[in-house]
Scaffold this active site. Structure first.
Site, PDB file in Angstrom:
ATOM      1  N   GLY A 157       0.831  -1.193   0.000  1.00 32.58           N
ATOM      2  CA  GLY A 157       0.000   0.000   0.000  1.00 32.58           C
ATOM      3  C   GLY A 157       0.857   1.230   0.000  1.00 32.58           C
ATOM      4  O   GLY A 157       2.092   1.147  -0.045  1.00 32.58           O
ATOM      5  N   GLY A 186       1.355   4.948   1.891  1.00 25.79           N
ATOM      6  CA  GLY A 186       0.992   5.760   3.043  1.00 25.79           C
ATOM      7  C   GLY A 186       1.336   7.199   2.804  1.00 25.79           C
ATOM      8  O   GLY A 186       1.702   7.583   1.703  1.00 25.79           O
ATOM      9  N   GLY A 187       1.193   7.984   3.866  1.00 19.90           N
ATOM     10  CA  GLY A 187       1.430   9.405   3.729  1.00 19.90           C
ATOM     11  C   GLY A 187       2.845   9.746   3.301  1.00 19.90           C
ATOM     12  O   GLY A 187       3.061  10.724   2.616  1.00 19.90           O
ATOM     13  N   PHE A 188       3.809   8.925   3.704  1.00 22.75           N
ATOM     14  CA  PHE A 188       5.182   9.345   3.477  1.00 22.75           C
ATOM     15  C   PHE A 188       5.996   8.361   2.659  1.00 22.75           C
ATOM     16  O   PHE A 188       7.188   8.505   2.540  1.00 22.75           O
ATOM     17  CB  PHE A 188       5.861   9.611   4.814  1.00 22.75           C
ATOM     18  CG  PHE A 188       5.207  10.755   5.510  1.00 22.75           C
ATOM     19  CD1 PHE A 188       5.547  12.038   5.179  1.00 22.75           C
ATOM     20  CD2 PHE A 188       4.195  10.538   6.421  1.00 22.75           C
ATOM     21  CE1 PHE A 188       4.918  13.106   5.771  1.00 22.75           C
ATOM     22  CE2 PHE A 188       3.559  11.599   7.017  1.00 22.75           C
ATOM     23  CZ  PHE A 188       3.923  12.890   6.687  1.00 22.75           C
ATOM     24  N   GLY A 189       5.349   7.373   2.102  1.00 20.42           N
ATOM     25  CA  GLY A 189       6.116   6.453   1.294  1.00 20.42           C
ATOM     26  C   GLY A 189       5.298   5.234   0.937  1.00 20.42           C
ATOM     27  O   GLY A 189       4.138   5.128   1.300  1.00 20.42           O
ATOM     28  N   VAL A 246       4.678   1.108   1.034  1.00 21.48           N
ATOM     29  CA  VAL A 246       4.905   0.031   1.981  1.00 21.48           C
ATOM     30  C   VAL A 246       4.990  -1.297   1.225  1.00 21.48           C
ATOM     31  O   VAL A 246       4.160  -1.575   0.368  1.00 21.48           O
ATOM     32  CB  VAL A 246       3.767  -0.027   3.019  1.00 21.48           C
ATOM     33  CG1 VAL A 246       4.074  -1.069   4.081  1.00 21.48           C
ATOM     34  CG2 VAL A 246       3.574   1.329   3.667  1.00 21.48           C
ATOM     35  N   LYS A 272       8.375   0.153   5.149  1.00 19.66           N
ATOM     36  CA  LYS A 272       7.940   1.432   4.586  1.00 19.66           C
ATOM     37  C   LYS A 272       9.156   2.155   4.047  1.00 19.66           C
ATOM     38  O   LYS A 272      10.074   2.492   4.785  1.00 19.66           O
ATOM     39  CB  LYS A 272       7.250   2.277   5.652  1.00 19.66           C
ATOM     40  CG  LYS A 272       6.781   3.605   5.100  1.00 19.66           C
ATOM     41  CD  LYS A 272       5.676   4.211   5.927  1.00 19.66           C
ATOM     42  CE  LYS A 272       6.244   4.882   7.159  1.00 19.66           C
ATOM     43  NZ  LYS A 272       5.219   5.563   7.941  1.00 19.66           N
ATOM     44  N   ASP A 298      -1.814  12.550  13.567  1.00 18.12           N
ATOM     45  CA  ASP A 298      -2.266  12.110  12.245  1.00 18.12           C
ATOM     46  C   ASP A 298      -3.126  10.853  12.365  1.00 18.12           C
ATOM     47  O   ASP A 298      -2.958   9.900  11.607  1.00 18.12           O
ATOM     48  CB  ASP A 298      -1.071  11.886  11.312  1.00 18.12           C
ATOM     49  CG  ASP A 298      -1.466  12.011   9.843  1.00 18.12           C
ATOM     50  OD1 ASP A 298      -2.570  12.528   9.564  1.00 18.12           O
ATOM     51  OD2 ASP A 298      -0.682  11.596   8.981  1.00 18.12           O
TER      52      ASP A 298
END
Ligand SMILES: *[C@@H]1O[C@H](CO)[C@@H](O)[C@H](O)[C@H]1NC(C)=O
Length: 626
Positions: free
Chosen positions: A328, A330-333, A335, A349, A448
């Site tokens: 998937g 995510g907000g910063f990279g 996974v 991640k 977050d």
């Protein structure tokens, strides 16, 4: 309560309602991936085309490319077109029908029907008509060609067949350049000229937000689209049109600059000019070399024995089998699925390979290596090799909670959580947050909390993850100072966004938590509420009214018994308390756990937190001044 409290809140709610495309990987990652071109044969193609290593968000829907080894092709209405030439500045391309490439006898017969909203023909084309399964013709044999099962005939506008073609079994039109048609006629209509004409193709202009894309490129961005919305990928983030010159990246630099200035002055005073100039030289060298790398390295060194296991990038690559299985984004990279040498499954991640995420990286390691709780994801290690950064966690077979919220009501039964499970998830997250605030010496504020950051294990036990925006503070601190708003639209507490609402504290996470629980309950708003035109009803307002009027909630279609009704009622009431605009009206998280575990009859109905939703304020939004 300050007098300008409510107008500000209504503006806040309006801003929250602006749809924000879900950001996939980290901005810079998107910028980098959309900067790559699609390569096939000797051609390199960019927006609006995508395919292969160019993800769909780098292009426009309808422009997917495949590569047949020699040339890139796109398919439209069952016909594939081979791209022969492309001109980005005029948005034009030359294409030929792949089924008529070096052939007059395609396996199936299709007309050339392009999607007119995406493509328009340029003026230089004409059609060649191809006829199959005709009654015997008496025409020049030069207009005739042989196919395995039939004889074919062709015409161009100027080279008409002498016999009516109305009786032919199949008629196909294929565009060619006018010049090629002229060549056929003047050359006496030989088959070689027909082949040349068909292989020469025809000209098209594409229409995919051309002018927006031009502006985006001129501002230094790369074009793309997210859920059909044009998106400009910039070095430091996404934009709906062009890359702005300022942004968080720049402001961070300004902050660094100011700190350096202050430190320089202090040093000037303390150690004298000579040493100072040496220090500056060292600093410039250091900055060029490593920007925030040094911060991270220093942080890891200072962390000593607490620091989790460190892996090399090559280990990480091996672990994830060269990043083959993506779990998937995510907000910063992104996974990836991975396996430790001992066989344990992990999630890796990979942070975007940009500079400037050092603080997120530090936040993440600092927060999560201190925690140990069933409702907090277990951290297993990290990789830090200059710009190559990765975080390694326990593997969560059920992925993140958003999948179950936004796909609910889908035909896939496994995505429909029972009320009991939803309740357990809500309690689990609250317990995790309670632990973050009370369980350790340092209080951790997450900042977050949202469905994407809640992972579910095989038993649907929720685990809070993604501490990139987290803030560590001493337990005695009740308010937190913050330099800029952090969080995700839709879940950020109003006070984080705008100081008129009060101080930022653990109550800000309570707000995000409330939004999350409300989404869990309301995820199926358009499907489950048995009201006609339910999509036009503002679900929060509607549900609040139901509660206020003392109606039962069995109107939520999935509720089948009293126990479920009680669960739903509790979850809704708790979430309504948590999303009160004024932080002091919200319960603390331990109180939330208590409320969830008690009976719903003990819970009062709070003030309607959606009082200022657009449903109830029908006037012109411009009259709502901040
Ligand atoms: C192509 O279009 C023409 C009309 O423009 C029609 O007569 C013909 O049947 C069509 N051919 C095919 C294969 O659909």
């Amino acid at each position: 309560m300050p007098p300008n409290f409510f107008p500000a809140y209504s503006v806040f709610l309006m801003i929250m309602l602006i749809p924000v495309p879900r950001v996939v990987c980290q901005d810079n990652h998107l910028f980098v991936s959309c900067g790559a071109q699609y390569e096939c044969g000797n051609m390199a193609i960019s927006y609006p085309f995508w395919g292969g290593s160019r993800p769909n968000y780098c292009g426009h829907p309808g422009f997917e490319l495949t590569c047949d080894g020699e040339a890139p092709e796109f398919t439209m209405n069952e016909v594939s077109y081979r791209i022969l030439d492309i001109n980005n500045s005029s948005h034009t391309l030359t294409v030929a029908r792949a089924d008529y490439w070096d052939s007059y006898c395609p396996p199936q017969y299709f007309n050339t029907t392009l999607n007119e909203s995406l493509f328009s023909y340029n003026a230089t084309y004409t059609d060649v008509g191809l006829y199959y399964y005709c009654p015997q013709f008496t025409i020049a044999s030069s207009n005739q060609f042989n196919c395995p099962n039939t004889t074919g005939y062709y015409t161009t506008l100027d080279l008409n067949l002498s016999v009516s073609t109305g009786n032919c079994g199949v008629y196909v039109t294929v565009p060619i350049f006018k010049s090629a048609a002229t060549a056929i006629v003047s050359g006496g209509g030989t088959l070689t000229l027909l082949t040349d004409a068909l292989n020469g193709g025809f000209g098209l202009e594409w229409n995919a937000n051309n002018s927006l894309c031009r502006e985006c490129i001129e501002s230094g961005g790369h074009c793309g689209s997210i859920s059909n919305q044009f998106t400009c990928y910039c070095r430091n983030g996404l934009s709906p049109s062009t890359c702005r010159k300022s942004g968080p990246y720049v402001s961070r630099k300004i902050i660094i600059g100011m700190v350096v200035l202050i430190v320089s002055f202090v040093m000037l005073g303390c150690i004298g000019i000579k040493r100072y100039s040496l220090a500056v030289k060292t600093w410039v060298f250091w900055k060029k070399e490593s920007e925030d790398d040094e911060n991270v390295e220093a942080f890891i060194r200072n962390y000593g024995s607490l620091a989790p296991k460190r892996y090399n990038y090559s280990d990480v690559k091996k672990m994830t089998n060269s990043f083959t299985s993506e779990l998937g984004q995510g907000g910063f990279g992104c996974v990836y699925e991975g396996k430790l040498p001992d066989g344990r499954m992990v999630a890796v991640k990979l942070l975007s390979n940009s500079k400037g995420n050092g603080q997120d990286f530090i936040n993440e390691i600092a927060s999560i290596s201190r925690t140990s709780h069933i409702n907090i994801v277990t951290f297993m290690g990290f990789c830090f090799e200059r710009s190559r950064r990765a975080l390694i966690y326990e593997f969560m077979p059920n992925g993140s909670l958003d999948k179950f919220i936004y796909n609910r009501g889908s035909s896939d039964e496994s995505l429909n959580l029972e009320w009991k499970t939803m309740y357990q998830i809500a309690v689990g997250i609250a317990r995790g947050l309670e632990y973050l605030y009370r369980g350790c010496n340092t209080r951790i504020l997450h900042f977050d909390i949202k469905p994407h950051n809640i992972l579910l294990d095989q038993n649907f036990i929720p685990k809070i993850s993604d501490f990139g925006l987290a803030k560590l503070c001493q337990k005695t601190e009740s308010m937190v100072s913050m330099t800029h708003a952090r969080g995700t639209t839709g879940y950020i507490a109003p006070e984080v966004f705008c100081r008129n609402f009060g101080g930022v504290s653990h109550k800000s996470d309570v707000y995000s938590y409330g939004m999350l629980v409300f989404e869990m309950v309301g995820g199926r708003k358009n499907i489950d509420v048995q009201v006609s035109h339910s999509s036009q009803i503002h679900f929060p307002t509607w549900i609040y009214k139901q509660l206020h009027l003392g109606k039962d909630l069995t109107v939520l279609r999935s509720i089948t018994n009293e126990e479920e009704e009680e669960t739903a009622r509790k979850m809704i009431l708790v979430s309504l308390w948590c999303i009160q605009p004024n932080p002091s009206d919200r319960p603390s998280i331990d109180k939330v756990v208590e409320m969830l575990e008690g009976s719903s009859h003990l819970l009062e109905i709070p003030l309607n937190p959606f009082m200022f939703s657009p449903q109830n304020t029908p006037q012109d939004p411009s009259t709502a001044s901040p």
